[in-house]
Design a protein around this motif. Structure first.
Motif, mmCIF file in Angstrom:
data_model
loop_
_atom_site.group_PDB
_atom_site.id
_atom_site.type_symbol
_atom_site.label_atom_id
_atom_site.label_comp_id
_atom_site.label_asym_id
_atom_site.label_seq_id
_atom_site.Cartn_x
_atom_site.Cartn_y
_atom_site.Cartn_z
ATOM 1 N N TYR A 1 0.670 -1.103 0.128
ATOM 2 C CA TYR A 1 0.028 -0.159 -0.029
ATOM 3 C C TYR A 1 0.997 1.271 0.084
ATOM 4 C CZ TYR A 1 -3.647 -3.264 1.353
ATOM 5 O OH TYR A 1 -4.520 -4.359 1.033
ATOM 6 N N VAL A 2 2.017 1.209 -0.737
ATOM 7 C CA VAL A 2 2.894 2.423 -0.673
ATOM 8 C C VAL A 2 2.407 3.397 -1.627
ATOM 9 C CG1 VAL A 2 5.098 3.156 -1.590
ATOM 10 C CG2 VAL A 2 4.696 0.953 -0.264
ATOM 11 N N TYR A 3 2.530 4.760 -1.344
ATOM 12 C CA TYR A 3 2.088 5.784 -2.133
ATOM 13 C C TYR A 3 3.390 6.823 -2.428
ATOM 14 C CZ TYR A 3 1.068 8.523 2.269
ATOM 15 O OH TYR A 3 1.265 9.013 3.414
ATOM 16 N N GLN A 4 3.222 7.576 -3.305
ATOM 17 C CA GLN A 4 4.409 8.706 -3.495
ATOM 18 C C GLN A 4 4.032 10.122 -2.910
ATOM 19 O OE1 GLN A 4 5.690 9.007 -7.578
ATOM 20 N NE2 GLN A 4 7.519 10.120 -6.998
ATOM 21 N N ASP A 5 4.757 10.774 -2.087
ATOM 22 C CA ASP A 5 4.778 12.048 -1.626
ATOM 23 C C ASP A 5 5.881 13.047 -2.091
ATOM 24 O OD1 ASP A 5 3.776 14.154 0.034
ATOM 25 O OD2 ASP A 5 4.515 13.497 1.517
ATOM 26 N N GLN A 6 5.434 13.559 -3.100
ATOM 27 C CA GLN A 6 6.717 14.516 -3.687
ATOM 28 C C GLN A 6 7.858 13.478 -4.402
ATOM 29 O OE1 GLN A 6 7.787 17.593 -1.085
ATOM 30 N NE2 GLN A 6 5.975 18.775 -1.589
ATOM 31 N N SER A 7 8.985 13.354 -3.804
ATOM 32 C CA SER A 7 9.769 12.701 -4.219
ATOM 33 C C SER A 7 10.138 11.561 -3.440
ATOM 34 C CB SER A 7 11.276 13.329 -4.387
ATOM 35 O OG SER A 7 11.726 13.700 -3.061
ATOM 36 N N ASN A 8 9.377 11.250 -2.277
ATOM 37 C CA ASN A 8 9.539 9.996 -1.625
ATOM 38 C C ASN A 8 8.308 9.182 -1.670
ATOM 39 O OD1 ASN A 8 11.773 11.006 -0.268
ATOM 40 N ND2 ASN A 8 10.928 11.822 1.331
ATOM 41 N N TYR A 9 8.617 8.050 -1.326
ATOM 42 C CA TYR A 9 7.638 6.984 -1.147
ATOM 43 C C TYR A 9 7.576 6.606 0.419
ATOM 44 C CZ TYR A 9 8.451 5.188 -5.930
ATOM 45 O OH TYR A 9 8.452 5.165 -7.630
ATOM 46 N N VAL A 10 6.116 6.587 0.585
ATOM 47 C CA VAL A 10 5.428 6.500 1.992
ATOM 48 C C VAL A 10 4.658 5.237 2.292
ATOM 49 C CG1 VAL A 10 4.179 7.756 4.068
ATOM 50 C CG2 VAL A 10 5.643 8.910 2.064
ATOM 51 N N CYS A 11 4.876 4.531 3.380
ATOM 52 C CA CYS A 11 4.156 3.276 3.608
ATOM 53 C C CYS A 11 3.188 3.721 4.827
ATOM 54 C CB CYS A 11 5.091 2.292 4.072
ATOM 55 S SG CYS A 11 4.071 0.747 4.668
ATOM 56 N N PRO A 12 1.925 3.612 4.483
ATOM 57 C CA PRO A 12 1.087 4.181 5.516
ATOM 58 C C PRO A 12 0.952 3.063 6.792
ATOM 59 C CG PRO A 12 -0.203 3.134 3.483
ATOM 60 C CD PRO A 12 1.125 3.193 3.279
ATOM 61 N N GLU A 13 1.313 1.905 6.607
ATOM 62 C CA GLU A 13 1.041 0.694 7.564
ATOM 63 C C GLU A 13 2.278 0.894 8.703
ATOM 64 O OE1 GLU A 13 0.843 -2.966 6.045
ATOM 65 O OE2 GLU A 13 -1.159 -2.671 4.998
ATOM 66 N N CYS A 14 3.244 1.094 8.204
ATOM 67 C CA CYS A 14 4.586 1.206 9.348
ATOM 68 C C CYS A 14 5.061 2.737 9.224
ATOM 69 C CB CYS A 14 5.656 0.459 8.889
ATOM 70 S SG CYS A 14 6.786 0.810 7.410
ATOM 71 N N GLY A 15 4.805 3.653 8.520
ATOM 72 C CA GLY A 15 5.283 4.973 8.556
ATOM 73 C C GLY A 15 6.572 5.117 7.771
ATOM 74 N N PHE A 16 7.301 4.248 7.234
ATOM 75 C CA PHE A 16 8.557 4.066 6.670
ATOM 76 C C PHE A 16 8.505 5.160 5.298
ATOM 77 C CE2 PHE A 16 12.120 2.436 4.141
ATOM 78 C CZ PHE A 16 13.060 2.724 4.874
ATOM 79 N N GLU A 17 9.449 5.949 5.176
ATOM 80 C CA GLU A 17 9.632 7.099 4.018
ATOM 81 C C GLU A 17 11.036 6.533 3.516
ATOM 82 O OE1 GLU A 17 8.696 10.812 4.964
ATOM 83 O OE2 GLU A 17 7.051 10.389 6.445
ATOM 84 N N TRP A 18 11.171 6.650 2.247
ATOM 85 C CA TRP A 18 12.135 6.373 1.510
ATOM 86 C C TRP A 18 12.285 7.374 0.201
ATOM 87 C CZ3 TRP A 18 8.651 2.718 1.008
ATOM 88 C CH2 TRP A 18 8.594 1.959 0.156
ATOM 89 N N ASN A 19 13.355 7.488 -0.151
ATOM 90 C CA ASN A 19 13.612 8.259 -1.575
ATOM 91 C C ASN A 19 14.091 7.204 -2.607
ATOM 92 O OD1 ASN A 19 14.412 9.813 -3.864
ATOM 93 N ND2 ASN A 19 15.104 11.555 -2.454
ATOM 94 N N PRO A 20 13.341 7.023 -3.684
ATOM 95 C CA PRO A 20 13.675 5.902 -4.480
ATOM 96 C C PRO A 20 15.225 6.227 -5.341
ATOM 97 C CG PRO A 20 12.016 7.071 -5.509
ATOM 98 C CD PRO A 20 12.171 7.656 -4.231
ATOM 99 N N SER A 21 15.544 7.308 -5.379
ATOM 100 C CA SER A 21 16.850 7.855 -6.133
ATOM 101 C C SER A 21 17.876 7.563 -5.044
ATOM 102 C CB SER A 21 16.655 9.355 -6.646
ATOM 103 O OG SER A 21 16.565 10.090 -5.466
#
Length: 111
Positions: free
Chosen positions: A13-33
């Motif tokens: 259930y990952v979604y994109q927030d500007q340049s980051n990907y965000v997981c709504p289940e665990c709150g983890f955020e990361w930049n794909p680049s």
């Protein structure tokens, strides 16, 4: 559009927030680049404030200590020594009057 699974919990259930990907289940955020192998966990307190090592926090509610009759009262101060990638407890803290212990991030507020 298809996004990759969460790097931390494998959620789809990952979604994109500007340049980051965000997981709504665990709150983890990361930049794909960002291709670094040293991905530190993103941990937020009860108010949604980002926590880092060295931050001072206070307990947001009374907490019973497992295996003990000790109860940590609301407002007790603690210092975050390190942030770990754990399912139950994310913060390795030095708690005033109780020594060192692991605490769940959702039960603290940044001081």
């Amino acid at each position: 559009m298809s996004f990759p699974a969460c790097l931390q919990c494998e959620s789809t259930y990952v979604y994109q927030d500007q340049s980051n990907y965000v997981c709504p289940e665990c709150g983890f955020e990361w930049n794909p680049s960002d291709n670094s192998d040293d991905i530190s966990p993103v941990v937020k307190d009860a108010n949604g404030t980002l926590l880092q090592e060295g931050d001072k926090v206070t307990l947001a509610k009374d907490l019973k200590v497992k295996g003990s009759s000790l109860v940590l009262k609301i407002g007790t101060k603690a210092l975050i020594k390190r942030i770990v990638d754990g399912k139950d407890h994310q913060l390795d803290c030095k708690v005033d009057g109780a020594g060192e212990m692991m605490v769940t991030a959702q039960f603290v507020k940044k001081a």
